[in-house]
Motif scaffolding. Sequence first.
Motif, mmCIF file in Angstrom:
data_model
loop_
_atom_site.group_PDB
_atom_site.id
_atom_site.type_symbol
_atom_site.label_atom_id
_atom_site.label_comp_id
_atom_site.label_asym_id
_atom_site.label_seq_id
_atom_site.Cartn_x
_atom_site.Cartn_y
_atom_site.Cartn_z
ATOM 1 N N ASN A 138 0.668 -0.862 -0.520
ATOM 2 C CA ASN A 138 0.027 -0.153 0.275
ATOM 3 C C ASN A 138 0.983 1.116 0.124
ATOM 4 N N LYS A 139 1.907 1.571 0.959
ATOM 5 C CA LYS A 139 2.907 2.297 0.833
ATOM 6 C C LYS A 139 3.403 2.610 -0.395
ATOM 7 N N GLU A 140 4.503 1.499 -1.134
ATOM 8 C CA GLU A 140 4.978 1.579 -2.331
ATOM 9 C C GLU A 140 4.374 2.362 -3.184
ATOM 10 N N ILE A 141 2.572 1.955 -3.263
ATOM 11 C CA ILE A 141 1.736 2.250 -4.818
ATOM 12 C C ILE A 141 1.514 3.415 -4.500
ATOM 13 N N HIS A 142 1.144 3.971 -2.872
ATOM 14 C CA HIS A 142 0.909 5.234 -3.212
ATOM 15 C C HIS A 142 1.804 6.430 -3.486
ATOM 16 N N ASN A 143 3.069 6.044 -2.700
ATOM 17 C CA ASN A 143 4.485 6.811 -2.871
ATOM 18 C C ASN A 143 4.454 6.804 -4.442
ATOM 19 N N ILE A 144 4.622 5.851 -5.525
ATOM 20 C CA ILE A 144 4.534 5.589 -7.033
ATOM 21 C C ILE A 144 3.425 6.580 -7.869
ATOM 22 N N GLU A 145 2.066 6.597 -6.997
ATOM 23 C CA GLU A 145 1.251 6.945 -7.551
ATOM 24 C C GLU A 145 0.912 8.143 -7.120
ATOM 25 N N LEU A 146 1.871 9.211 -6.351
ATOM 26 C CA LEU A 146 1.690 10.373 -6.622
ATOM 27 C C LEU A 146 1.880 11.234 -7.299
ATOM 28 N N ASP A 147 2.114 10.553 -8.685
ATOM 29 C CA ASP A 147 2.372 11.779 -9.680
ATOM 30 C C ASP A 147 1.861 11.521 -10.838
ATOM 31 N N GLY A 148 0.610 10.346 -10.602
ATOM 32 C CA GLY A 148 -0.401 9.741 -11.231
ATOM 33 C C GLY A 148 0.328 8.842 -12.453
ATOM 34 N N SER A 149 1.602 8.149 -12.344
ATOM 35 C CA SER A 149 1.709 6.613 -12.202
ATOM 36 C C SER A 149 1.232 5.635 -12.244
ATOM 37 N N LYS A 150 0.874 4.573 -12.959
ATOM 38 C CA LYS A 150 0.718 3.362 -12.367
ATOM 39 C C LYS A 150 1.609 2.865 -11.962
ATOM 40 N N ALA A 151 1.381 2.033 -10.848
ATOM 41 C CA ALA A 151 2.271 0.579 -10.349
ATOM 42 C C ALA A 151 2.010 -0.542 -10.189
ATOM 43 N N ASN A 152 2.155 -0.498 -12.130
ATOM 44 C CA ASN A 152 0.989 -2.174 -11.943
ATOM 45 C C ASN A 152 1.463 -3.598 -12.156
ATOM 46 N N ASP A 153 2.323 -3.540 -11.317
ATOM 47 C CA ASP A 153 3.105 -4.743 -11.042
ATOM 48 C C ASP A 153 2.968 -4.486 -9.928
ATOM 49 N N LEU A 154 2.725 -3.459 -9.264
ATOM 50 C CA LEU A 154 2.911 -3.841 -7.986
ATOM 51 C C LEU A 154 1.376 -4.143 -7.244
ATOM 52 N N ARG A 155 0.185 -3.369 -7.854
ATOM 53 C CA ARG A 155 -0.944 -3.910 -7.575
ATOM 54 C C ARG A 155 -1.350 -5.575 -7.826
ATOM 55 N N ASP A 156 -0.291 -5.496 -8.700
ATOM 56 C CA ASP A 156 -0.387 -6.889 -9.381
ATOM 57 C C ASP A 156 0.067 -8.688 -7.773
ATOM 58 N N LYS A 157 0.888 -8.102 -7.534
ATOM 59 C CA LYS A 157 0.954 -8.077 -6.297
ATOM 60 C C LYS A 157 0.454 -8.208 -4.854
ATOM 61 N N ARG A 158 -0.027 -7.003 -4.993
ATOM 62 C CA ARG A 158 -1.066 -7.176 -3.984
ATOM 63 C C ARG A 158 -2.148 -7.795 -3.871
ATOM 64 N N ASP A 159 -2.736 -7.644 -4.964
ATOM 65 C CA ASP A 159 -3.507 -8.482 -5.687
ATOM 66 C C ASP A 159 -3.721 -9.805 -5.012
ATOM 67 N N LEU A 160 -2.598 -10.816 -5.936
ATOM 68 C CA LEU A 160 -2.319 -11.897 -5.189
ATOM 69 C C LEU A 160 -2.125 -12.421 -4.253
ATOM 70 N N LEU A 161 -1.616 -11.244 -2.474
ATOM 71 C CA LEU A 161 -1.280 -11.412 -1.900
ATOM 72 C C LEU A 161 -2.815 -11.208 -1.057
ATOM 73 N N VAL A 162 -3.760 -10.314 -1.649
ATOM 74 C CA VAL A 162 -5.656 -10.424 -1.071
ATOM 75 C C VAL A 162 -5.805 -12.278 -1.624
ATOM 76 N N ASP A 163 -5.499 -12.919 -2.738
ATOM 77 C CA ASP A 163 -6.653 -14.214 -3.187
ATOM 78 C C ASP A 163 -5.694 -15.001 -2.379
ATOM 79 N N GLU A 164 -4.821 -14.955 -1.856
ATOM 80 C CA GLU A 164 -4.142 -15.696 -1.387
ATOM 81 C C GLU A 164 -4.390 -15.831 0.118
ATOM 82 N N LEU A 165 -4.703 -14.906 1.060
ATOM 83 C CA LEU A 165 -4.941 -14.736 2.308
ATOM 84 C C LEU A 165 -6.105 -15.333 2.181
ATOM 85 N N SER A 166 -7.041 -14.676 0.796
ATOM 86 C CA SER A 166 -8.663 -14.910 0.836
ATOM 87 C C SER A 166 -8.679 -16.267 1.301
ATOM 88 N N GLU A 167 -7.934 -17.654 1.175
ATOM 89 C CA GLU A 167 -8.360 -18.639 1.496
ATOM 90 C C GLU A 167 -7.984 -19.460 2.657
#
Length: 484
Positions: A184-213
Amino acid sequence: MSGWIGFNTAVSGLLASQKNLYTTNHNIANINTRGYSRQQNTQESNNPLNIAGIGFLGTGTNITAVNRIRDSYLDFKYWGEKAPVGEWTVKEDTLTEIQHIFNEPSESSIRKNLDELFTSFESLSTNPSDDSNRALVREKMMAFTKYLNSTSENLKSAQKEVNFEISTNIKNINSYSERIAGLNKEIHNIELDGSKANDLRDKRDLLVDELSEIVNINATETNGKFNVSIGGTILVEGEVSNRLKYPAPTVENPLNKEEKLYQLEWENGNKLKLTSGKLKGLIDVRDGTGHDSKYRGIPFYISRLNEFANIFAKQMNEVHQKGFTRDGNSGINMFQSDDGEAIDASNIKISDDIMDNLDNIAASSSSDPSDKENNDIILELLEKRNDNKFFKDTTPQGTPDDFMKSVLSTLAVDGQQSVRMKENGTVIVDGINTRRQSESGVSLDEEMSNMVKFQHSYNAAARMITTIDSIYDVTINRLGLVGR
């Protein structure tokens, strides 16, 4: 500027094609990466140039963003349906293991041991004075008690493994919490200037996928940061992660004094509320007694086995105590516990009296040692197998066979239910995942097509630059040379 507009337009096309090829290359490189979402460039035309007398003239193109193709609605549905699959997968696996422990039907099942024990009684009833028949009874009694001992021990081992897995999952949940908060912190810092932290978002979603099980979660996104809760209690809030108490506190195990049971608590001491997920499945199979609508887990089957061993020993001892040994003694037990406690499946064993001396098998109803062929007690023991009131104050009731048949039937029904529930949940999750993959997954055919398309556009832009260069060469170096 207007003199170079054609050159700049061609260069913009060249650069756009190059960036599109880079994104295509990234997609192909990650086609086998778990959790990866395909990326797609947003390409827009540049602002046109207003030329007097001509109008608006296009000035080329530009890549304005690299987007991740993802449907958040499907993600939330996936996380909601994943937990029940995790729960029933655990229950199916554990019940299958319990079925293997009981090992019914087989040459080492309880039914087989009962059959052989009563068959040995029949042999002894034909010739009570024969030592070989008495030795056979003692051997089958030992086999019967050993089966109960080993089955009880295996069930306790299964419970111990589940307990350890609960502790491991507590540790994992804390790790997921910290990693999601960190992303969350890394993505927020990267996207402050409007950039997209696509790969980090994928990693975060994957963690939530695994946690949801593992646990039932609710995840929401606010300002690019995930907030994750379990049973209404916040696990991750932006860049802050909460933790479960680890090492987890323990309580005594009423069925196994040697193995304390881990409890689920937040670090502030509040209880963790679970409605589904792998962790709930583990708790249910570890603690389920079957009482008060609780799940029928390992304790249920340990208790049933203990009940069987206790009442079986009690009923058989009552009959045997009435009989007389070859020396004319009475009051001898057939079974006893090996630790002085009440008899259960873990401590039942053949009585020391019979173990030490075959003469102490009380086959006779006569105290006269000369009445060697008296088999009244053995016959009464044989009748106990068909006694419908052998188990009369228990659930289930009936003969020893009826009791164990009911326990094993319950196990089979519970096993079938777990398989059915898991399969139903898996169908739903697979359907959602298929839709997610069709949306976010990388198609090699599609990427190959894109690669060819962008390669051609790159070549065309390069050719345009060459053409414009020729025009400038003619215009600058050759125009007006005629007649010199």
